[in-house]
Design an enzyme around this catalytic site. Structure first.
Site, PDB file in Angstrom:
ATOM      1  NE  ARG A   1      40.526  36.400  32.428  1.00  0.00           N
ATOM      2  CZ  ARG A   1      40.284  35.230  31.868  1.00  0.00           C
ATOM      3  NH1 ARG A   1      41.202  34.280  31.891  1.00  0.00           N
ATOM      4  NH2 ARG A   1      39.140  34.979  31.280  1.00  0.00           N
TER       5      ARG A   1
ATOM      6  CE1 TYR B   1      41.999  43.288  30.049  1.00  0.00           C
ATOM      7  CE2 TYR B   1      42.551  41.236  31.163  1.00  0.00           C
ATOM      8  CZ  TYR B   1      41.611  42.091  30.629  1.00  0.00           C
ATOM      9  OH  TYR B   1      40.277  41.768  30.699  1.00  0.00           O
TER      10      TYR B   1
ATOM     11  CE  LYS C   1      38.561  37.647  36.392  1.00  0.00           C
ATOM     12  NZ  LYS C   1      37.203  37.157  36.639  1.00  0.00           N
TER      13      LYS C   1
ATOM     14  CG  HIS D   1      34.513  33.662  37.232  1.00  0.00           C
ATOM     15  ND1 HIS D   1      34.592  33.278  35.913  1.00  0.00           N
ATOM     16  CD2 HIS D   1      34.656  35.012  37.239  1.00  0.00           C
ATOM     17  CE1 HIS D   1      34.795  34.341  35.157  1.00  0.00           C
ATOM     18  NE2 HIS D   1      34.835  35.403  35.929  1.00  0.00           N
TER      19      HIS D   1
ATOM     20  CB  SER E   1      35.642  35.937  31.003  1.00  0.00           C
ATOM     21  OG  SER E   1      36.378  35.328  32.036  1.00  0.00           O
TER      22      SER E   1
ATOM     23  CB  CYS F   1      29.066  34.539  29.539  1.00  0.00           C
ATOM     24  SG  CYS F   1      30.140  33.568  28.469  1.00  0.00           S
TER      25      CYS F   1
ATOM     26  CG  ASP G   1      34.510  38.923  37.734  1.00  0.00           C
ATOM     27  OD1 ASP G   1      34.070  38.192  36.829  1.00  0.00           O
ATOM     28  OD2 ASP G   1      35.720  39.045  37.965  1.00  0.00           O
TER      29      ASP G   1
ATOM     30  NE  ARG H   1      37.353  43.218  30.297  1.00  0.00           N
ATOM     31  CZ  ARG H   1      36.961  42.156  31.013  1.00  0.00           C
ATOM     32  NH1 ARG H   1      36.368  42.320  32.174  1.00  0.00           N
ATOM     33  NH2 ARG H   1      37.128  40.943  30.538  1.00  0.00           N
TER      34      ARG H   1
HETATM   35  C1  OXD Z   1      37.376  38.030  33.346  1.00  0.00           C
HETATM   36  C2  OXD Z   1      37.144  39.322  34.025  1.00  0.00           C
HETATM   37  O1  OXD Z   1      38.213  37.967  32.433  1.00  0.00           O
HETATM   38  O2  OXD Z   1      36.257  39.368  34.896  1.00  0.00           O
HETATM   39  O3  OXD Z   1      36.722  37.058  33.741  1.00  0.00           O
HETATM   40  O4  OXD Z   1      37.835  40.309  33.743  1.00  0.00           O
HETATM   41 MN    MN Z   2      35.467  37.427  35.385  1.00  0.00          MN
END
Ligand code: OXD
Ligand code: MN
Length: 593
Positions: free
Chosen positions: A70, A198, A207, A227, A249, A251, A278, A367
């Site tokens: 991102r 991406y 998002k 989130h 993100s 974590c 998420d 990913r």
């Molecule tokens: C983020 C995702 O970047 O979930 O938070 O992809």
């Molecule tokens: Mn996320």
């Protein structure tokens, strides 16, 4: 024809006139359509087929090396008034933003197919769900949207019924980072994203819609777009509590959402159910509780670090029908990443022969995209139209020092402060420096579509007569010792902390009041068999009042950044906490476990 379909047709025609695609394809979400897209991308090299024996119907996509995460610095919230976007967002005047990106969209789809993707965020018949349409020139985006959302004919029918939809326009453009913008127009319910393929920049349902635009809608309509993962924890009596947890993100949201009980917990019959990893949309029900849905239908998870010890459920989920992005390959064409196992890869994420001098074999933000239905712990409750009732909200970040393993906020207002004050070290999910501590309120710093001060007020507004709100907690799995090693084992062992949380919700676990909130009473968290060592046991369950006094000063100056718009109740709460810390003897508030 209904007015929403009329509006959709007009918008599609207008976009086509601007972007000048060679052809237009309306996506129906069928298997045949997905197959056709994949076959096309295998021909162009956008996808590489993986070993069909070990990973059936699974593919690798290699992105442009400058397009791997991102881009927060290129992400804008374009409200008519700058103050409405707040200091937490980059802002651009809507007219200027439209002009800037429309110039880039002009002719951007020449020679390409323009795909029109109707999608629904949430179970198709859920009153909490919302629909959108993404227009894109990327078949990779279409294939990912098919996994991540309820996409196609059913969504189009719902758009006709609903009468409105979020408009998302996307083109990969020429992938030049200098011509990359992710623009949001919350008041127009629209998004324009150009120059990146991406996930977080290009899968606009995720998002851009389900967090930035939805958070704005949620404020207007009285709900929350967060989130957060959603996980169900079933105890041996068969009682299930649903927990919503906000972490920044990369974590560990996916790992916590897919936790597998081990040891005594497995023997005693504990079970963990995955609802989402998420994003969480929560709305007050008639019973006063918050009811939540996962608006997504798949996982777009971080591959590195996912292994048999950390997240076996994720590995089982990834056994087939998965799109991988920027992972490495073994010599027999299997996907590989750091933390998977001890095999040595043959080819790195950029397609070069693997050489450790070039850095990690998989990109740190590599990913996987996979359907949630493939996850062994996925529960049917995730498909329930009314959602699941939330018993506890958990906030947490990467805090190598100071912050104990778990504490409970004394009430909703204190909990909102705890969430607003959340701090965490940055990760590879966004471009920029990694490991830098920043405030990331409710893990929404990159995702809140309006001024955080108004967002905090919105959170506070849920505390009203008749509300049966979840209890709020803060956890920290990331405390480090003087050698830089994690003190808490994390992963499956986090169930020990979730057990304390749900026992607090039920009112059966004792806690100790401290100036920062309620900590587990001695023996409150089961640490049997963990061999934490004395120093870790002390650090994980103590309140260092001097350190916290400094932390409160830092939190106060963060809140100051929101000026007069900051709700008075939050400032009062911060001052109450600061005073409680000042009145406490300057000693560690140590709890012997
Ligand atoms: C983020 C995702 O970047 O979930 O938070 O992809
Ligand atoms: Mn996320």
């Amino acid at each position: 024809m209904s007015s929403s379909l009329d509006a959709l047709n007009q918008w599609v025609a207008g976009v086509a006139a601007l972007t000048k695609p060679e052809r237009i394809q309306w996506c129906d979400g069928s298997d045949a359509e997905y197959r056709q897209l994949v076959d096309g991308m295998l021909t162009t090299g956008d996808l590489i087929a993986l070993n069909p024996t070990t990973h059936p119907r699974s593919y690798l996509h290699r992105s442009n090396p400058s397009d791997v995460a991102r881009v927060e610095h290129l992400t804008f919230v374009c409200t008519p008034r700058e103050a409405d976007a707040g200091p937490n967002n980059h802002w651009m005047d809507p007219a200027q933003a439209h002009a800037k990106v429309d110039a880039l969209f002009d002719g951007a789809m020449q020679g390409r197919t323009m795909y029109v993707i109707p999608y629904c965020m949430g179970p198709i018949d859920s009153p909490i769900a919302r629909c959108g349409v993404e227009i894109t020139d990327s078949p990779y985006v279409v294939a990912n949207m098919r996994i991540m959302t309820r996409m196609g004919a059913a969504a189009l029918a719902r758009i006709e019924r609903d009468g409105s939809f979020v408009r998302g326009l996307h083109s990969t453009g020429d992938l030049d980072p200098d011509k990359r913008f992710i623009m949001h127009f919350p008041e127009e319910l629209s998004i324009k994203s150009i120059g990146s393929g991406y996930g977080g920049n290009a899968l606009l349902g995720k998002k851009c819609h389900a967090l930035r635009i939805a958070s704005h809608q949620a404020r207007r309509e009285g709900w929350l777009a967060e989130h957060m993962l959603i996980v169900g924890v079933e105890d041996p009596r068969g009682e299930t509590h649903y927990i919503a947890a906000a972490f920044p993100s990369a974590c560990g949201k996916t790992n916590l959402a897919m936790l597998i009980p081990t040891g005594g917990y497995a023997k005693d019959g504990w079970k963990v159910w995955t609802v989402g990893d998420d994003i969480c949309w929560m709305t007050p029900g008639d019973d006063g509780r918050l009811w939540a849905i996962n608006p997504e239908a798949g996982f777009f998870g971080v591959a590195p670090g996912t292994g048999a010890n950390t997240n076996p459920n994720a590995l089982a989920t990834l056994a087939h029908d998965t799109i991988y992005t920027n992972v490495a390959l073994t010599s027999d064409n299997q996907p590989w990443w750091e933390g998977l196992d001890d095999r040595v890869p043959a080819v790195d994420w950029q397609g070069r022969p693997y050489d450790k001098a070039n850095g990690p074999a998989a990109h740190p933000n590599a990913r996987f995209t996979v359907s949630a239905r493939q996850c062994p712990s996925y529960t049917d409750k995730a498909e329930a139209a009314h959602g699941v009732p939330i018993s506890a909200i958990v906030f947490g970040g990467r805090r190598p020092s100071l912050v104990p393993l778990v504490f409970e906020a004394r009430d909703w207002t204190h909990g909102v402060l705890v969430g607003a004050a959340m701090g965490s070290e940055t990760t590879a999910a966004a471009t920029g420096a990694v490991g830098v501590m920043r405030r990331d309120s409710m893990a929404m710093k990159p995702f809140c579509g309006y001024n955080f001060a108004d967002y905090f007020s919105h959170w506070l507004s849920f505390d009203k007569p008749g509300a049966k709100l979840p209890k709020i907690f803060h956890v920290n799995w990331f405390r480090k010792d003087t050698d830089g090693k994690f003190m808490w084992p994390g992963y499956g062992e986090n169930l020990r902390v979730l057990e304390w949380i749900i026992r607090r919700v039920e009112g059966t676990a004792r806690g100790i009041d401290t100036p920062i909130g309620t900590l587990p009473a001695p023996g409150g968290i089961n640490v049997e068999g963990l061999a934490l060592g004395q120093a870790a046991e002390r650090a994980l369950f103590e309140v260092d009042t001097e350190g916290w006094a400094t932390e409160m000063t830092d939190i106060a100056s963060y809140l100051d950044g929101f000026g007069d718009r900051l709700p008075r109740a939050l400032r009062d709460e911060q001052q109450r906490m600061a005073a409680a810390l000042a009145n406490t003897a300057p000693r560690a508030w140590a709890q012997a476990v």
